[in-house]
Design an enzyme around this catalytic site. Structure first.
Site, PDB file in Angstrom:
ATOM      1  N   SER A   1     -16.786  19.489 -16.938  1.00 26.15           N
ATOM      2  CA  SER A   1     -15.837  19.678 -18.032  1.00 26.15           C
ATOM      3  C   SER A   1     -14.564  18.854 -17.902  1.00 26.15           C
ATOM      4  O   SER A   1     -13.934  18.533 -18.905  1.00 26.15           O
ATOM      5  CB  SER A   1     -15.475  21.153 -18.150  1.00 26.15           C
TER       6      SER A   1
ATOM      7  N   HIS B   1     -21.203  22.501 -21.613  1.00 28.49           N
ATOM      8  CA  HIS B   1     -20.613  21.333 -22.286  1.00 28.49           C
ATOM      9  C   HIS B   1     -21.699  20.339 -22.702  1.00 28.49           C
ATOM     10  O   HIS B   1     -21.443  19.135 -22.774  1.00 28.49           O
ATOM     11  CB  HIS B   1     -19.580  20.663 -21.376  1.00 28.49           C
TER      12      HIS B   1
ATOM     13  N   LYS C   1     -18.840  27.151 -27.514  1.00 33.22           N
ATOM     14  CA  LYS C   1     -18.383  25.757 -27.632  1.00 33.22           C
ATOM     15  C   LYS C   1     -19.100  25.095 -28.817  1.00 33.22           C
ATOM     16  O   LYS C   1     -18.785  25.403 -29.953  1.00 33.22           O
ATOM     17  CB  LYS C   1     -18.604  25.039 -26.304  1.00 33.22           C
TER      18      LYS C   1
END
Lengths: 415, 81
Positions: free
Chosen positions: A190, A218, A249
Site C-alpha cells: 500500500s 489494494h 476500497k
C-alpha cells in the site's frame, strides 16, 4: 479510580507527545459523496473548499456509482438494516451466502467467508488455522492488520526482506522442520505500490511445502487483465491458498472483507476465527452493494482498463516533469521527497492549489523515505489529472526539486 | 566481546540491510534508526539464543536493549555462562 485530573493528565501527556512528534492525525470532513471532486472542511470550521481527491482507495470509482447506490437501496428495502446477531446464531441471510459464492467465483478459489472488515479477516485468520507447531514467514512490509493477526497467533513467526525471494528461501529452509508453513505477503504494497512476486513465491512454496497467503486489498477488482487480483497478474490464478481482501476500497468502498481460499481453511475460519464468531457480519445494505459491484466487474473490464490508462498517463506526466517516483505500474504512485517536513509542506501547498494528497513519513514509511502518496481512480478524467499535474509542477518548482535526483533532494532538505 | 560484536554485526548486516544501504557500525541505532523494525526483531533474538545457547526473557528483549550492536552484546553477556 475515577477519571480524575491525574488520569486525565496521563492521557494529555501522551497526546502531547504524539503532537510533538508531528504524527498527530487530524480528520478532514468531506461534505460530499466520495468522488474525484469533493468538498472539504479543513481546518475544522473553515469554509468548504472544492478539491480533486488524489488519495482515496476508490480505484474503480464505484463508491458513489448510481447502480451500486440503487442496489444498496433495494437491499435495504428487501433485507432490512441490521441483523442483530452474529453469523452462526441468526445473522446469516441468503445474500451473505450469495456474496460468498460470487467472491469465490471472482477470485477463483474454493470457498469464501465474509468478515466485518479485512482488518478483522487478517486479525482472525492465522489464529484459526495455525498452532504453535507451525510457522508464519511474512514480508517485512506487510500491512499492520496482518501484523496484528500474526501477534494473536501462537505459531512461530519470522520475516523476510521485502520481496527478496533468496531471503525467503533461506527462511523456508530454516523452518523446514515445522508442521505447517505459511508465507505471508500483500499483493500490492500500500505504501510503495509495488506488486509481490507471486509467481516466484508460489514456485518456492511448492518446492518447500508451504502455503501462500496474499492480502489483495489494494488489487481486487483492477489488477490483472480482468481485475481478479495479483494472482491473475502473476499467472498463478487458482494457486493461492489464502486470499484476504476488502470491500472497502475498489469493490464499492463501503466496508467488509473476507477470507477466500482452500475449503478447509475457510471452514476453520468459520469455526474458530474470533472476529467472525464474536461480531456481526456485513450489513445487508452493504452486501447488496458489493453483489452489484461484482456483477458490474464481471460484465466488463472498462473501469479497470480506464484506471490502467489513467495510471500510465499520471506516471508519465510526473516522470516527464522531473519528480522521483517509486517504480511500479499500479494506481498507487508515490512521489518521493525523502524529507518528512518537505512532504508535509508540499501536501499543504498542493491543498492550497486544490489538490488533496497526503504526505507520509516515518514511522508509517521507512526512515528517510517520506513521500506524497497519490492514488489514481477510474473516476478521474483527463482534466483532473492535468490540473493535478499542473499543481504538482508549480509546487515542485517552488521547492526546486524538479529534475533533481534522490541524492540532490536529500542534500538540500535532509533525509 | 569484540568477537561477539563482529558476529552480531555480520548477522544484522546480512539479515536486515539491503545491498544499497550504507554500512552500519557497532553504535548505529538499529530500532530507533528504522533499520530493524521491532516486529522483525524476532529473528535476531532467535539467532542470539541459538548461537550462544541462551534464553533471553521477553521482558529483557526490548527495543531499547536491541538498539545497537553494542547494546545487544551487553545484553547477551548477561546470559552467557
Amino acid at each position: 479510580m475515577s477519571f480524575n485530573d491525574t488520569v486525565r493528565g496521563v492521557y494529555q501527556e501522551q497526546l502531547k507527545s504524539i503532537k510533538d512528534a508531528g504524527i498527530f492525525k487530524q480528520e478532514r470532513f468531506i461534505h460530499s459523496s466520495q468522488a474525484a471532486d469533493i468538498e472539504v472542511e479543513f481546518p475544522t470550521g473553515s469554509s468548504l473548499k472544492k478539491v480533486i481527491n488524489m488519495c482515496a482507495n476508490n480505484y474503480l470509482g464505484l463508491s458513489s456509482h448510481p447502480e451500486v447506490v440503487k442496489a444498496a437501496h433495494e437491499g435495504l428495502d428487501a433485507r432490512g438494516y441490521g441483523m442483530s446477531s452474529v453469523r452462526f446464531i441468526c445473522g446469516t441471510q441468503d445474500i451473505h451466502r450469495d456474496l460468498e459464492n460470487q467472491v469465490t467465483e471472482f477470485l477463483g478459489t474454493e470457498d469464501t467467508v465474509l468478515f466485518p472488515s479485512c482488518m478483522d479477516a487478517n486479525a482472525g485468520v492465522f489464529e484459526a488455522i495455525l498452532t504453535k507447531d507451525d510457522v508464519m514467514i511474512s514480508d517485512r512490509l506487510v500491512h499492520a492488520s496482518i501484523i496484528d493477526g500474526i501477534r494473536l497467533c501462537a505459531a512461530e513467526h519470522d520475516t523476510f526482506k521485502h520481496s527478496n525471494m533468496k531471503h525467503l528461501e533461506k527462511k523456508l529452509q530454516l523452518h523446514a522442520d515445522k508442521r505447517l508453513k505459511v508465507v505471508i505477503t500483500d499483493g500490492v504494497f500500500s505504501m510503495d505500490g509495488d506488486t509481490a512476486k507471486l509467481d516466484e513465491m508460489v514456485t518456492l512454496c511448492e518446492k518447500h511445502d508451504a502455503m501462500v497467503f496474499v492480502d489483495d486489498s489494494h488489487s481486487s477488482g483492477f489488477i490483472g487483465k480482468t481485475g481478479r487480483g495479483t494472482h491473475e497478474k502473476c499467472g498463478v490464478f487458482g494457486k493461492i491458498d489464502i486470499i484476504t481482501t476488502t470491500f472497502g476500497k475498489a469493490l464499492g468502498g463501503a466496508s467488509g472483507g473476507c477470507v477466500s481460499g482452500r475449503r478447509e481453511l475457510v471452514e476453520m475460519c468459520r469455526q474458530k476465527a474470533r472476529p467472525y464468531l464474536f461480531s456481526n457480519t456485513m450489513a445487508p445494505v452493504v452486501v447488496s452493494g458489493v453483489i452489484k459491484v461484482l456483477e458490474i466487474l464481471s460484465g466488463s473490464t472498462e473501469r479497470r482498463d480506464k484506471l490502467e490508462e489513467n495510471t500510465a498517463y499520471w506516471r508519465k506526466g510526473l516522470t516527464e516533469a522531473g519528480f522521483v517516483l517509486k517504480e511500479g505500474d499500479t494506481p498507487i504512485v508515490p512521489v518521493m521527497l525523502f524529507n518528512a517536513k518537505l512532504s508535509q509542506d508540499i501536501s499543504k501547498d498542493l491543498y492550497d492549489e486544490g489538490i488533496y494528497a497526503i504526505g507520509f513519513f516515518f514511522p508509517v514509511v521507512p526512515q528517510g523515505q517520506a513521500r506524497i502518496r497519490t492514488q489514481i481512480s477510474a473516476s478521474h478524467e483527463k482534466h483532473h489529472l492535468d490540473k493535478a499535474l499542473e499543481a504538482f509542477i508549480k509546487v515542485g518548482k517552488k521547492y526546486d526539486i524538479l529534475g533533481k535526483t534522490k541524492q540532490e533532494i536529500i542534500e538540500k532538505f535532509g533525509a | 566481546m569484540d568477537e561477539m560484536k563482529d558476529v552480531i554485526l555480520e548477522y544484522v548486516t546480512e539479515e536486515y540491510l539491503e545491498e544499497d544501504d550504507d554500512e552500519i557500525s557497532f553504535d548505529t541505532p538499529l530500532i530507533s534508526g528504522g533499520i530493524v523494525d521491532s516486529f522483525s526483531m524476532v529473528s535476531l533474538k532467535r539467532f542470539l539464543e541459538n548461537k550462544y545457547s541462551i534464553s533471553i526473557p521477553d521482558d529483557k528483549a526490548t527495543p531499547e536493549a536491541f538498539d545497537s550492536v553494542n547494546k545487544i552484546a551487553v545484553l547477551v553477556q548477561e546470559f552467557v555462562k
